[in-house]
Scaffold this motif. Sequence first.
Motif, short mmCIF file in Angstrom:
data_model
loop_
_atom_site.label_atom_id
_atom_site.label_comp_id
_atom_site.label_asym_id
_atom_site.label_seq_id
_atom_site.Cartn_x
_atom_site.Cartn_y
_atom_site.Cartn_z
N ASP A 98 -20.93 -5.76 13.40
CA ASP A 98 -19.98 -6.30 14.37
C ASP A 98 -18.61 -5.69 14.22
OD1 ASP A 98 -21.89 -8.02 15.35
OD2 ASP A 98 -21.26 -9.71 14.14
N ALA A 99 -18.03 -5.29 15.32
CA ALA A 99 -16.62 -4.92 15.36
C ALA A 99 -15.90 -6.10 16.00
CB ALA A 99 -16.42 -3.66 16.17
N GLU A 100 -14.66 -6.36 15.59
CA GLU A 100 -13.95 -7.54 16.09
C GLU A 100 -12.55 -7.17 16.54
OE1 GLU A 100 -13.92 -10.74 13.31
OE2 GLU A 100 -16.06 -10.59 12.91
N LEU A 101 -12.11 -7.82 17.61
CA LEU A 101 -10.73 -7.74 18.07
C LEU A 101 -10.15 -9.14 17.94
CD1 LEU A 101 -8.30 -6.43 19.54
CD2 LEU A 101 -9.42 -7.04 21.69
N VAL A 117 -7.90 -5.00 14.76
CA VAL A 117 -9.23 -4.52 15.09
C VAL A 117 -9.96 -4.28 13.78
CG1 VAL A 117 -10.58 -2.68 16.16
CG2 VAL A 117 -8.42 -3.42 17.22
N GLU A 118 -11.14 -4.85 13.67
CA GLU A 118 -11.98 -4.65 12.49
C GLU A 118 -13.19 -3.86 12.94
OE1 GLU A 118 -14.78 -7.55 9.91
OE2 GLU A 118 -12.69 -8.18 10.10
N THR A 119 -13.38 -2.68 12.38
CA THR A 119 -14.49 -1.84 12.78
C THR A 119 -15.78 -2.30 12.12
OG1 THR A 119 -14.07 -0.26 11.01
CG2 THR A 119 -12.99 0.15 13.12
N ALA A 120 -16.89 -1.87 12.68
CA ALA A 120 -18.20 -2.21 12.12
C ALA A 120 -18.42 -1.43 10.84
CB ALA A 120 -19.30 -1.88 13.14
#
Length: 94
Positions: free
Chosen positions: A89-92, A80-83
């Motif tokens: 953008d946050a990414e899973l 998980v990459e937080t904004a």
Amino acid sequence: MMGILDGLMGNASNVDEKEIMKEYEQLFIEGEEVSAAFKVIRDLFIFTNKRLILVDKQGLTGKKTEYHSILYKSISHFSVETAGHFDMDAELKI
């Protein structure tokens, strides 16, 4: 309006779980419940209590649809990459 802009920019928007259960009832097995659902333009990511279901609408009309069912026990890695401050953008990633 923001939902449309978010979709065009690649951001996911929340979808009502009850709406998903009704629209895609043929995909669910007995005892399966939708925990969360997200839509990116036409594609759909459905998290249930048993698996992840990906609904990939294809073509100009979106009538051609591909379904992927991934059991949680089959997922060997996720991140998980937080904004951030400039990148909203946050990414899973699975």
